[in-house]
Design a protein around this motif. Structure first.
Motif, PDB file in Angstrom:
ATOM      1  N   VAL A  14      45.986  33.806  55.942  1.00 34.23           N
ATOM      2  CA  VAL A  14      47.339  34.317  55.849  1.00 34.23           C
ATOM      3  C   VAL A  14      48.189  33.300  55.092  1.00 34.23           C
ATOM      4  CG1 VAL A  14      49.337  35.062  57.197  1.00 34.23           C
ATOM      5  CG2 VAL A  14      47.039  35.489  58.054  1.00 34.23           C
ATOM      6  N   PRO A  15      49.008  33.755  54.175  1.00 41.67           N
ATOM      7  CA  PRO A  15      49.873  32.827  53.455  1.00 41.67           C
ATOM      8  C   PRO A  15      50.718  31.999  54.423  1.00 41.67           C
ATOM      9  CG  PRO A  15      50.041  35.023  52.526  1.00 41.67           C
ATOM     10  CD  PRO A  15      49.224  35.134  53.782  1.00 41.67           C
ATOM     11  N   GLU A  16      51.022  30.788  54.036  1.00 43.26           N
ATOM     12  CA  GLU A  16      51.750  29.873  54.912  1.00 43.26           C
ATOM     13  C   GLU A  16      53.036  30.467  55.463  1.00 43.26           C
ATOM     14  OE1 GLU A  16      53.819  25.518  54.549  1.00 43.26           O
ATOM     15  OE2 GLU A  16      51.979  25.892  53.430  1.00 43.26           O
ATOM     16  N   MET A  17      53.788  31.194  54.660  1.00 36.36           N
ATOM     17  CA  MET A  17      55.047  31.761  55.131  1.00 36.36           C
ATOM     18  C   MET A  17      54.810  32.757  56.260  1.00 36.36           C
ATOM     19  SD  MET A  17      57.180  32.265  51.620  1.00 36.36           S
ATOM     20  CE  MET A  17      58.417  33.229  52.436  1.00 36.36           C
ATOM     21  N   ALA A  18      53.761  33.526  56.184  1.00 39.48           N
ATOM     22  CA  ALA A  18      53.479  34.512  57.226  1.00 39.48           C
ATOM     23  C   ALA A  18      53.075  33.839  58.524  1.00 39.48           C
ATOM     24  CB  ALA A  18      52.381  35.466  56.777  1.00 39.48           C
ATOM     25  N   LYS A  19      52.390  32.696  58.455  1.00 44.05           N
ATOM     26  CA  LYS A  19      51.984  31.982  59.663  1.00 44.05           C
ATOM     27  C   LYS A  19      53.187  31.652  60.534  1.00 44.05           C
ATOM     28  CE  LYS A  19      47.515  31.145  59.432  1.00 44.05           C
ATOM     29  NZ  LYS A  19      46.561  31.554  60.402  1.00 44.05           N
ATOM     30  N   ILE A  22      54.177  33.778  63.627  1.00 49.06           N
ATOM     31  CA  ILE A  22      53.522  33.709  64.932  1.00 49.06           C
ATOM     32  C   ILE A  22      54.365  32.807  65.816  1.00 49.06           C
ATOM     33  CG2 ILE A  22      51.503  32.922  66.222  1.00 49.06           C
ATOM     34  CD1 ILE A  22      49.797  33.639  63.843  1.00 49.06           C
ATOM     35  N   ASN A  23      54.760  33.302  66.967  1.00 52.61           N
ATOM     36  CA  ASN A  23      55.607  32.539  67.870  1.00 52.61           C
ATOM     37  C   ASN A  23      54.744  31.554  68.659  1.00 52.61           C
ATOM     38  OD1 ASN A  23      57.262  31.583  69.918  1.00 52.61           O
ATOM     39  ND2 ASN A  23      58.350  33.516  70.127  1.00 52.61           N
ATOM     40  N   ILE A  24      54.651  30.343  68.157  1.00 59.17           N
ATOM     41  CA  ILE A  24      53.809  29.318  68.773  1.00 59.17           C
ATOM     42  C   ILE A  24      54.331  28.951  70.158  1.00 59.17           C
ATOM     43  CG2 ILE A  24      52.952  26.954  68.549  1.00 59.17           C
ATOM     44  CD1 ILE A  24      51.736  29.036  66.572  1.00 59.17           C
ATOM     45  N   THR A  51      43.575  19.878  69.707  1.00 58.58           N
ATOM     46  CA  THR A  51      43.871  21.099  68.944  1.00 58.58           C
ATOM     47  C   THR A  51      44.957  21.911  69.637  1.00 58.58           C
ATOM     48  OG1 THR A  51      41.658  21.190  67.995  1.00 58.58           O
ATOM     49  CG2 THR A  51      42.897  23.260  68.039  1.00 58.58           C
ATOM     50  N   ILE A  52      44.841  22.068  70.956  1.00 52.41           N
ATOM     51  CA  ILE A  52      45.868  22.803  71.717  1.00 52.41           C
ATOM     52  C   ILE A  52      47.212  22.101  71.567  1.00 52.41           C
ATOM     53  CG2 ILE A  52      46.606  23.587  74.016  1.00 52.41           C
ATOM     54  CD1 ILE A  52      44.140  25.090  72.909  1.00 52.41           C
ATOM     55  N   SER A  53      47.218  20.788  71.702  1.00 50.22           N
ATOM     56  CA  SER A  53      48.447  20.009  71.558  1.00 50.22           C
ATOM     57  C   SER A  53      49.047  20.180  70.168  1.00 50.22           C
ATOM     58  CB  SER A  53      48.171  18.530  71.828  1.00 50.22           C
ATOM     59  OG  SER A  53      49.334  17.763  71.622  1.00 50.22           O
ATOM     60  N   ALA A  54      48.215  20.118  69.137  1.00 58.21           N
ATOM     61  CA  ALA A  54      48.700  20.264  67.763  1.00 58.21           C
ATOM     62  C   ALA A  54      49.302  21.651  67.539  1.00 58.21           C
ATOM     63  CB  ALA A  54      47.570  20.002  66.770  1.00 58.21           C
ATOM     64  N   ILE A  55      48.669  22.680  68.099  1.00 60.49           N
ATOM     65  CA  ILE A  55      49.206  24.048  67.985  1.00 60.49           C
ATOM     66  C   ILE A  55      50.567  24.124  68.668  1.00 60.49           C
ATOM     67  CG2 ILE A  55      48.914  26.449  68.731  1.00 60.49           C
ATOM     68  CD1 ILE A  55      45.832  25.945  68.391  1.00 60.49           C
ATOM     69  N   GLU A  56      50.616  23.650  69.918  1.00 61.54           N
ATOM     70  CA  GLU A  56      51.851  23.759  70.692  1.00 61.54           C
ATOM     71  C   GLU A  56      52.983  22.897  70.127  1.00 61.54           C
ATOM     72  OE1 GLU A  56      50.890  23.112  74.813  1.00 61.54           O
ATOM     73  OE2 GLU A  56      49.950  25.088  74.981  1.00 61.54           O
ATOM     74  N   ASN A  57      52.635  21.834  69.433  1.00 54.67           N
ATOM     75  CA  ASN A  57      53.642  20.976  68.802  1.00 54.67           C
ATOM     76  C   ASN A  57      53.897  21.372  67.353  1.00 54.67           C
ATOM     77  OD1 ASN A  57      54.449  19.101  70.914  1.00 54.67           O
ATOM     78  ND2 ASN A  57      52.296  18.541  70.901  1.00 54.67           N
ATOM     79  N   GLU A  58      53.335  22.528  66.976  1.00 51.21           N
ATOM     80  CA  GLU A  58      53.563  23.160  65.676  1.00 51.21           C
ATOM     81  C   GLU A  58      53.245  22.237  64.500  1.00 51.21           C
ATOM     82  OE1 GLU A  58      56.958  25.821  65.460  1.00 51.21           O
ATOM     83  OE2 GLU A  58      57.214  25.648  67.634  1.00 51.21           O
ATOM     84  N   THR A  62      47.519  22.393  61.430  1.00 49.42           N
ATOM     85  CA  THR A  62      46.778  23.139  62.459  1.00 49.42           C
ATOM     86  C   THR A  62      47.224  24.592  62.491  1.00 49.42           C
ATOM     87  OG1 THR A  62      46.586  21.109  63.744  1.00 49.42           O
ATOM     88  CG2 THR A  62      46.116  23.170  64.894  1.00 49.42           C
ATOM     89  N   ILE A  63      48.514  24.827  62.406  1.00 55.71           N
ATOM     90  CA  ILE A  63      49.045  26.197  62.411  1.00 55.71           C
ATOM     91  C   ILE A  63      48.471  26.979  61.232  1.00 55.71           C
ATOM     92  CG2 ILE A  63      51.128  27.626  62.194  1.00 55.71           C
ATOM     93  CD1 ILE A  63      50.845  26.071  64.882  1.00 55.71           C
ATOM     94  N   ASN A  64      48.406  26.347  60.072  1.00 50.85           N
ATOM     95  CA  ASN A  64      47.899  27.023  58.876  1.00 50.85           C
ATOM     96  C   ASN A  64      46.425  27.383  58.991  1.00 50.85           C
ATOM     97  OD1 ASN A  64      50.383  26.959  57.661  1.00 50.85           O
ATOM     98  ND2 ASN A  64      49.949  25.134  56.462  1.00 50.85           N
ATOM     99  N   SER A  65      45.697  26.701  59.853  1.00 50.02           N
ATOM    100  CA  SER A  65      44.263  26.971  59.977  1.00 50.02           C
ATOM    101  C   SER A  65      43.921  27.843  61.190  1.00 50.02           C
ATOM    102  CB  SER A  65      43.484  25.650  60.049  1.00 50.02           C
ATOM    103  OG  SER A  65      43.795  24.961  61.246  1.00 50.02           O
ATOM    104  N   LEU A  66      44.939  28.354  61.883  1.00 48.48           N
ATOM    105  CA  LEU A  66      44.686  29.213  63.046  1.00 48.48           C
ATOM    106  C   LEU A  66      43.896  30.453  62.642  1.00 48.48           C
ATOM    107  CD1 LEU A  66      47.968  29.401  65.147  1.00 48.48           C
ATOM    108  CD2 LEU A  66      45.764  28.530  65.887  1.00 48.48           C
TER     109      LEU A  66
END
Length: 105
Positions: A14-19, A22-24, A51-58, A62-66
């Protein structure tokens, strides 16, 4: 009557802008409400606590690779214990992410 199903690929790019749509913080609230620590959720999802920490801390990288697979597993694990309110918010966010609109007539 015919039935139609919509398949969702297990991994999407998904393009970065679309990521950003997602409401992290919703994922974080779902984890906390479900009573899981980052370590417990990571073990259930097959990823590291970092990984969980990186996702939750946006963390953007990491967000781009979800993957959609990871979000689906997060839903399955945490959704069992989450309130109806947070489940509804999560589903609305996912529907918006994929640009699904339901029009009331």
């Amino acid at each position: 009557s015919e039935r139609y199903t919509v398949g969702v690929p297990s991994v999407i790019v998904v393009p970065e802008m679309a990521k950003k749509s997602i409401n992290i913080q919703l994922l974080k609230r779902m984890r906390k409400e479900s009573g899981f620590t980052q370590t417990e959720l990571a073990a259930r999802l097959g990823v590291s606590r970092e990984t969980i920490s990186a996702i939750e801390n946006e963390k953007q990288e990491t967000i781009n690779s979800l993957s959609i697979d990871l979000i689906e597993r997060w839903w399955k694990v945490c959704g069992q214990r989450a309130s109806m309110k947070i489940k509804t918010e999560f589903m609305q966010n996912i529907l918006q992410f994929f640009n699904f609109d339901f029009i009331k007539k």
